[in-house]
Design a protein around this motif. Structure first.
Motif, mmCIF file in Angstrom:
data_model
loop_
_atom_site.group_PDB
_atom_site.id
_atom_site.type_symbol
_atom_site.label_atom_id
_atom_site.label_comp_id
_atom_site.label_asym_id
_atom_site.label_seq_id
_atom_site.Cartn_x
_atom_site.Cartn_y
_atom_site.Cartn_z
ATOM 1 N N ASP A 1 38.989 36.912 43.888
ATOM 2 C CA ASP A 1 39.818 35.941 43.179
ATOM 3 C C ASP A 1 39.354 35.748 41.736
ATOM 4 N N PHE A 2 38.070 35.917 41.492
ATOM 5 C CA PHE A 2 37.564 35.878 40.117
ATOM 6 C C PHE A 2 38.183 37.019 39.306
ATOM 7 N N SER A 3 38.216 38.208 39.889
ATOM 8 C CA SER A 3 38.794 39.352 39.174
ATOM 9 C C SER A 3 40.281 39.129 38.907
ATOM 10 N N ARG A 4 40.983 38.538 39.862
ATOM 11 C CA ARG A 4 42.403 38.242 39.658
ATOM 12 C C ARG A 4 42.588 37.233 38.513
ATOM 13 N N ALA A 5 41.726 36.228 38.469
ATOM 14 C CA ALA A 5 41.816 35.226 37.409
ATOM 15 C C ALA A 5 41.529 35.843 36.043
ATOM 16 N N MET B 1 33.079 40.279 34.182
ATOM 17 C CA MET B 1 34.334 40.061 33.474
ATOM 18 C C MET B 1 34.704 41.268 32.625
ATOM 19 N N LEU B 2 33.758 41.763 31.861
ATOM 20 C CA LEU B 2 34.045 42.892 30.985
ATOM 21 C C LEU B 2 34.322 44.170 31.783
ATOM 22 N N THR B 3 33.633 44.319 32.907
ATOM 23 C CA THR B 3 33.892 45.478 33.768
ATOM 24 C C THR B 3 35.308 45.429 34.323
ATOM 25 N N MET B 4 35.743 44.265 34.790
ATOM 26 C CA MET B 4 37.100 44.138 35.329
ATOM 27 C C MET B 4 38.149 44.397 34.253
ATOM 28 N N LEU B 5 37.918 43.912 33.050
ATOM 29 C CA LEU B 5 38.874 44.139 31.967
ATOM 30 C C LEU B 5 38.974 45.620 31.621
ATOM 31 N N LYS B 6 37.853 46.299 31.642
ATOM 32 C CA LYS B 6 37.858 47.739 31.360
ATOM 33 C C LYS B 6 38.604 48.500 32.449
ATOM 34 N N LEU B 7 38.291 48.172 33.708
ATOM 35 C CA LEU B 7 38.944 48.863 34.820
ATOM 36 C C LEU B 7 40.443 48.579 34.853
ATOM 37 N N ALA B 8 40.813 47.343 34.545
ATOM 38 C CA ALA B 8 42.230 46.979 34.568
ATOM 39 C C ALA B 8 43.024 47.648 33.459
ATOM 40 N N SER B 9 42.328 48.140 32.442
ATOM 41 C CA SER B 9 43.005 48.868 31.376
ATOM 42 C C SER B 9 43.120 50.360 31.683
ATOM 43 N N GLU B 10 42.396 50.797 32.719
ATOM 44 C CA GLU B 10 42.369 52.220 33.051
ATOM 45 C C GLU B 10 43.070 52.544 34.368
ATOM 46 N N ARG B 11 43.113 51.587 35.288
ATOM 47 C CA ARG B 11 43.628 51.853 36.634
ATOM 48 C C ARG B 11 44.873 51.025 36.916
ATOM 49 N N ASP C 1 47.733 36.584 29.954
ATOM 50 C CA ASP C 1 48.313 35.423 29.297
ATOM 51 C C ASP C 1 47.968 35.383 27.808
ATOM 52 N N LEU C 2 46.857 36.009 27.438
ATOM 53 C CA LEU C 2 46.440 36.041 26.035
ATOM 54 C C LEU C 2 46.978 37.269 25.299
ATOM 55 N N GLY C 3 47.824 38.035 25.984
ATOM 56 C CA GLY C 3 48.452 39.188 25.342
ATOM 57 C C GLY C 3 47.625 40.452 25.337
ATOM 58 N N VAL C 4 46.582 40.497 26.168
ATOM 59 C CA VAL C 4 45.756 41.704 26.242
ATOM 60 C C VAL C 4 46.512 42.771 27.029
ATOM 61 N N PRO C 5 46.698 43.957 26.463
ATOM 62 C CA PRO C 5 47.403 45.015 27.191
ATOM 63 C C PRO C 5 46.552 45.589 28.321
ATOM 64 N N LEU C 6 47.037 45.464 29.550
ATOM 65 C CA LEU C 6 46.344 45.985 30.717
ATOM 66 C C LEU C 6 47.278 46.909 31.481
ATOM 67 N N ASN C 7 46.691 47.711 32.347
ATOM 68 C CA ASN C 7 47.472 48.694 33.102
ATOM 69 C C ASN C 7 47.883 48.169 34.469
ATOM 70 N N MET C 8 47.486 46.941 34.791
ATOM 71 C CA MET C 8 47.773 46.391 36.112
ATOM 72 C C MET C 8 47.829 44.882 36.029
ATOM 73 N N VAL D 1 45.134 43.619 42.731
ATOM 74 C CA VAL D 1 43.737 43.585 43.175
ATOM 75 C C VAL D 1 43.726 43.303 44.671
ATOM 76 N N SER D 2 43.170 44.215 45.442
ATOM 77 C CA SER D 2 43.158 44.088 46.905
ATOM 78 C C SER D 2 41.800 43.593 47.397
ATOM 79 N N PRO D 3 41.791 42.679 48.373
ATOM 80 C CA PRO D 3 40.525 42.185 48.921
ATOM 81 C C PRO D 3 39.915 43.164 49.924
ATOM 82 N N ILE D 4 38.585 43.301 49.879
ATOM 83 C CA ILE D 4 37.866 44.104 50.871
ATOM 84 C C ILE D 4 36.610 43.336 51.292
ATOM 85 N N PRO D 5 36.109 43.567 52.502
ATOM 86 C CA PRO D 5 34.870 42.918 52.929
ATOM 87 C C PRO D 5 33.655 43.611 52.326
#
Length: 297
Positions: free
Chosen positions: A221-225, A158-168, A232-239, A244-248
């Motif tokens: 789907d977890f990362s999307r959620a 969760m924390l990794t996704m939040l960090k990446l979503a703020s940078e990418r 929804d909680l007002g956290v500023p993200l870059n995306m 988020v694209s699915p890959i195998p």
């Protein structure tokens, strides 16, 4: 005294607070001693003389375990074996945590506690060895097998996704591995309920239990959620979540193979403790709120 090993980890940190109403709690961190060293572990056990041991310590670096099998063996197999032996000799209770990685990840149905094991990685094999050692001690220990653990603190998906979503502005995440995200706070809460039963001499409460939230999802789907919920909680993200694209799994190679099916049936633990575990989506909302509060203070 209740002794919590690995109390600087996600689950261990949550346990310190949640177990406090049951009695004095002592957390062991790396600063207290090397839990991979049997002599240091013996000294700590003799020093604190716990009536209950909650073993939240483990070598959880799944990929690194492939190249450091001895360290993984020491923490994941030898440590729980030593704790179980001491508990037997001193009449103490033991709670131990395990993982979905003890199964081979085949099929598409939730694993039952009595299903055949078949770990694919060093991490899974050493964790299974720890489970078997605890069960072989015959002390009525509780083993909670959980999966996809995350929380508002520490290092986790969760924390990794939040960090990446703020940078990418876009991410690619594996979409063919199925399981259930489980917050550390929920693991700690259920542990407290189980220990209260055990301390009340409920000898029948022993063995292996799966402990996750209800429901199932993929990492994608977890990362999307996560991204959607943080937004929804007002956290500023870059995306946004739709970026988020699915890959195998084949497109995300790693040293240690991952189980494709990490679904775990939680019927046994719910019936044993009279619980109705939350859906993973609701648990994620609560955890994100906790993270926002922690982040803002």
């Amino acid at each position: 005294m209740i002794l919590v090993t690995g109390s600087d980890g996600q689950v261990g940190y949550a346990l310190l607070k949640t177990l406090a109403p049951l009695g004095a709690v002592k957390g062991l961190t790396r600063a207290d001693g090397d839990l991979a060293n049997a002599e240091e572990v013996a000294a700590l056990l003799d020093k604190y003389q716990p009536r209950c041991i909650v073993n939240a310590a483990a070598y959880t670096a799944v990929d690194q375990a492939e190249s450091h099998p001895d360290t993984a063996q020491a923490l994941n197999a030898q440590l729980p074996a030593q704790l179980a032996t001491w508990a037997k000799e001193n009449g103490a209770l033991l709670v131990h945590y395990s993982t979905d990685y003890v199964y081979d990840g085949s099929g598409d149905q939730p694993w039952q506690e009595d299903a055949p094991t078949g770990p694919l990685s060093v991490y899974g094999k050493t964790k299974l060895a720890g489970d078997e050692a605890v069960l072989a001690a015959g002390i009525g220990a509780i083993i909670f097998r959980t999966s996809w653990v995350y929380g508002a603190r520490g290092r986790n998906f969760m924390l990794t996704m939040l960090k990446l979503a703020s940078e990418r502005d876009q991410l690619s995440v594996v979409s063919d591995q199925w399981g259930t995200p489980t917050p550390a706070w929920m693991i700690a809460e259920v542990t407290a309920i189980a220990l209260r039963e055990k301390l009340g001499n409920a000898k029948a409460l022993a063995g292996v239990y799966h402990l996750t939230c209800r429901g199932e999802t993929t990492w994608c789907d977890f990362s999307r959620a996560i991204i959607s919920g943080a937004g929804d909680l007002g956290v500023p993200l870059n995306m946004s979540a739709d970026q988020v694209s699915p890959i195998p799994t084949a497109e995300y190679p790693a040293p240690a193979p991952r189980p494709l099916n990490s679904r775990l049936s939680v019927t046994r633990v719910e019936q044993a403790l009279g619980l109705e575990l939350p859906d993973w989506r609701y648990a994620l909302q609560l955890t994100l709120r906790d993270w926002v509060e922690f982040r803002n203070n």
